[in-house]
Design a protein around this motif. Structure first.
Motif, PDB file in Angstrom:
ATOM      1  N   LYS B  48       0.780  -1.279   0.119  1.00  0.00           N
ATOM      2  CA  LYS B  48      -0.155   0.045  -0.057  1.00  0.00           C
ATOM      3  C   LYS B  48       0.938   1.264  -0.002  1.00  0.00           C
ATOM      4  CE  LYS B  48      -4.512  -1.450   1.347  1.00  0.00           C
ATOM      5  NZ  LYS B  48      -5.726  -1.293   2.576  1.00  0.00           N
ATOM      6  N   THR B  51       2.220   1.782  -3.478  1.00  0.00           N
ATOM      7  CA  THR B  51       1.381   2.026  -4.470  1.00  0.00           C
ATOM      8  C   THR B  51       0.598   3.459  -4.195  1.00  0.00           C
ATOM      9  OG1 THR B  51      -0.381   0.671  -3.523  1.00  0.00           O
ATOM     10  CG2 THR B  51       1.051  -0.369  -5.439  1.00  0.00           C
ATOM     11  N   GLY B  52       1.080   3.999  -3.160  1.00  0.00           N
ATOM     12  CA  GLY B  52       0.646   5.411  -2.837  1.00  0.00           C
ATOM     13  C   GLY B  52      -0.863   5.198  -2.267  1.00  0.00           C
ATOM     14  N   GLN B  53      -1.204   4.089  -1.750  1.00  0.00           N
ATOM     15  CA  GLN B  53      -2.597   4.133  -0.814  1.00  0.00           C
ATOM     16  C   GLN B  53      -1.977   4.293   0.552  1.00  0.00           C
ATOM     17  OE1 GLN B  53      -5.078   0.543  -2.213  1.00  0.00           O
ATOM     18  NE2 GLN B  53      -3.028   0.136  -3.273  1.00  0.00           N
ATOM     19  N   LEU B  54      -0.953   4.386   1.108  1.00  0.00           N
ATOM     20  CA  LEU B  54      -0.850   4.582   2.486  1.00  0.00           C
ATOM     21  C   LEU B  54       0.373   5.510   2.653  1.00  0.00           C
ATOM     22  CD1 LEU B  54      -2.022   3.362   5.364  1.00  0.00           C
ATOM     23  CD2 LEU B  54      -0.405   1.618   4.896  1.00  0.00           C
ATOM     24  N   ASN B  55       0.464   6.459   3.542  1.00  0.00           N
ATOM     25  CA  ASN B  55       1.831   7.141   3.888  1.00  0.00           C
ATOM     26  C   ASN B  55       2.467   6.486   4.691  1.00  0.00           C
ATOM     27  OD1 ASN B  55       0.947   9.322   2.050  1.00  0.00           O
ATOM     28  ND2 ASN B  55      -0.328  10.085   3.365  1.00  0.00           N
ATOM     29  N   PRO B  74      -1.737  11.006 -12.264  1.00  0.00           N
ATOM     30  CA  PRO B  74      -2.486   9.947 -12.984  1.00  0.00           C
ATOM     31  C   PRO B  74      -1.830   9.344 -13.947  1.00  0.00           C
ATOM     32  CG  PRO B  74      -3.841  11.819 -12.815  1.00  0.00           C
ATOM     33  CD  PRO B  74      -2.467  12.250 -12.322  1.00  0.00           C
ATOM     34  N   ARG B  77       0.403   6.509 -13.189  1.00  0.00           N
ATOM     35  CA  ARG B  77      -0.101   5.173 -12.765  1.00  0.00           C
ATOM     36  C   ARG B  77      -0.592   4.145 -13.821  1.00  0.00           C
ATOM     37  NH1 ARG B  77      -3.434   8.796  -8.867  1.00  0.00           N
ATOM     38  NH2 ARG B  77      -5.154   9.140 -10.604  1.00  0.00           N
ATOM     39  N   PHE B  80       2.122   1.117 -13.512  1.00  0.00           N
ATOM     40  CA  PHE B  80       2.110  -0.183 -12.757  1.00  0.00           C
ATOM     41  C   PHE B  80       0.627  -0.559 -12.521  1.00  0.00           C
ATOM     42  CE2 PHE B  80       0.810   3.227  -9.696  1.00  0.00           C
ATOM     43  CZ  PHE B  80       0.089   2.714  -8.910  1.00  0.00           C
ATOM     44  N   VAL B  82      -1.896  -3.245 -10.032  1.00  0.00           N
ATOM     45  CA  VAL B  82      -1.977  -3.598  -8.638  1.00  0.00           C
ATOM     46  C   VAL B  82      -3.095  -4.635  -8.186  1.00  0.00           C
ATOM     47  CG1 VAL B  82      -2.290  -2.675  -6.289  1.00  0.00           C
ATOM     48  CG2 VAL B  82      -1.678  -1.084  -7.871  1.00  0.00           C
TER      49      VAL B  82
END
Lengths: 235, 282
Positions: B48, B51-55, B74, B77, B80, B82
């Motif tokens: 995460k 993939t930039g879903q969590l800092n 965008p 993105r 990649f 996921v």
């Protein structure tokens, strides 16, 4: 910020297919039409009555449907899928709002037709209805992003629907309770005021303050929506 | 070789709980990299973040030489794909309708849908609604969506966890073919057999920390106990050390024609994991 009409259209088409198979939510769009048909047959011909239908359309179709669509995307993690795709924030929110916008405008038109509302100045009223639709859809998007599930969204949207559809009735108590003057600044109340002025022969110059207040509400709602959306992009 | 992923001192804390701590590794371009560990070890947290879903709380993560924050763009993105446990599909739409949406979002011809369905062995099921699919089929559709645009870097979180052996093998072959065409694959799994079959290098993650990182072959040699198992003609099994004494004993057994088979006692990745961490793989 990138923008591709093709991506917006792809999300719109997907939403249309998904919505048409979602009976629980799609049935809601018939409520304002039924109400308008009843009002039309009852011969209620006041601006208040006409705009009760139109504001109901905004609340039920613009806000409620949009809120459910966004909340479902969040609950099922499909919104995250869109966020991880090359679609930009504008494309996703634009695509997600387009179906609600088309439905709101079409149903508002039918409601006006069935309740036999014929505005004195169609251009001004049409512009006001379009801006109001954008506001109510933004409000639905915001509530959908805040809600954790579809179930929760249908609960938190109810008081909002109450305020923004029948909140105009509260204005009768303004003289007794001056605090309620704040209600006069609600976008739905401004829209009714604008329509009343139009029936009395007002032009653009006379209703600009009403339009400006609706536009301010719209801008504030979309700023809040953008902030919440950015937060939802990360866990 | 250029790195596809570079992670330096990565940490994620949830108040006092440390999900991952001081995680450091590199994934070379064109590599299949396995991130192994039991449930709750921090694998999904790492994916995460990447993939930039969590800092991250601390540390830096780079994808193709740029900080992961670039994935907020965008266009970036597109590079990649996921597959995570929370990848969602539209239940009321068919498999084809779901994949067609992503074809349009990635500016791909819709003919890519057939290729992706072939990849996951679902060519004949395209018209089925997602809501009617089994967990394994849904997982395969998610995988089809992740590889639809043939990304340069593919993140896979437990890709075969719900699949039967036939489809697992089909997916392995597809992933190898994708890798041969240049896709770097970052794979998390708790299936050590899967890691051994697919990965060029593996990292063992336990309690949020990397315990070991190398090629599976090297790790097996490193942890081999230096013995062989000899199966005798009377079906008895004996263990011999690979030293002079063991060689002499083996020579004697062979001379007496009593040796049926000889097996090298290499540990599996699972054995090594348990040895290093003292933990079980669940």
């Amino acid at each position: 910020m990138t923008f591709s009409w093709k991506r917006v259209n792809a999300i719109f088409q997907k939403d249309f297919k998904d919505f048409s198979r979602n009976i629980a939510v799609s049935i809601v769009i018939f409520l304002p039409i039924i109400l308008a048909a009843i009002y039309g047959r009852m011969g209620l011909d006041s601006i208040q009555a006409h705009f009760l239908n139109i504001n109901m359309t905004f609340a039920m179709v613009g806000t409620y449907v949009q809120c459910c669509l966004i909340a479902e995307e969040k609950e099922k993690n499909t919104l995250r899928g869109l966020m991880l795709s090359p679609a930009s924030t504008l494309e996703i929110l634009g695509g997600k709002s387009l179906l609600s916008f088309v439905l709101t405008i079409v149903i508002a038109f039918f409601c006006a037709y069935l309740s036999e509302y014929r505005p004195a100045n169609i251009t001004i009223v049409a512009i006001a209805i379009i801006i109001s639709s954008v506001f109510f859809i933004g409000l639905g998007t915001l509530l959908g992003l805040i809600a954790k599930s579809v179930m929760e969204s249908s609960v938190i949207v109810l008081p909002v629907i109450a305020v923004f559809s029948v909140g105009s009735f509260v204005t009768v108590w303004v003289e007794k309770y001056p605090i309620l003057q704040i209600v006069e600044y609600l976008p739905n109340v401004q829209l009714i005021d604008l329509a009343t002025k139009v029936e009395q022969g007002a032009g653009f110059g006379d209703i600009i303050s009403n339009l400006a207040i609706i536009v301010i509400w719209t801008v504030v709602v979309y700023i809040l929506t953008a902030v919440v959306y950015k937060k939802r992009m990360v866990d | 070789m250029e790195n596809a992923i570079e992670v330096k001192g990565l940490a994620k804390y949830y108040s006092s709980f440390k999900a991952i701590e001081d995680v450091q590794f590199e994934v070379k371009k064109g590599e299949i990299f396995g991130f192994l560990g039991p449930s709750g070890s921090g694998k999904t947290t790492t994916i995460k973040i990447l993939t930039g879903q969590l800092n991250a709380t601390e540390g830096d993560a780079f994808v193709f030489g740029e900080n992961v924050s670039v994935l907020k763009n965008p266009t970036a993105r597109k590079r990649f794909g996921v597959l995570t446990d929370n990848s969602g599909l539209y239940g009321r739409l068919s498999i084809i309708e779901n994949l067609q949406l992503y074809c349009k979002l990635y500016d791909l011809p819709t003919s890519k849908v057939d290729e992706a369905l072939d990849f996951v062995n679902l060519k004949d099921a395209g018209k089925k609604k997602i809501s009617t699919l089994s967990k394994g089929m849904t997982q395969r559709v998610n995988l089809a969506r992740a590889i639809l645009h043939e990304p340069e870097l593919l993140f896979l979180d437990e890709p075969t966890s719900a699949l039967d052996p036939v489809n697992t093998l089909h997916i392995y072959n597809g992933l190898r073919a994708l890798n041969n065409r240049g896709t770097t694959i970052f794979l998390t799994t708790h299936d050590m057999q899967e890691a051994d079959t697919l990965c060029d290098r593996v990292a063992f993650l336990h309690k949020g920390k990397i315990q070991l990182l190398d090629k599976p072959g090297i790790l097996k040699k490193q942890f081999a106990d230096g013995t062989v198992t000899v199966e005798l003609s009377n079906n008895e099994k004996i263990v011999l050390r690979k030293d002079a004494e063991g060689a002499e004993e083996m020579f004697q057994l062979m001379k007496e024609n009593r040796v049926q088979t000889v097996h090298s006692n290499e540990p599996t990745l699972g054995d090594i994991f348990v040895k290093v961490t003292g933990g079980e793989l669940v």
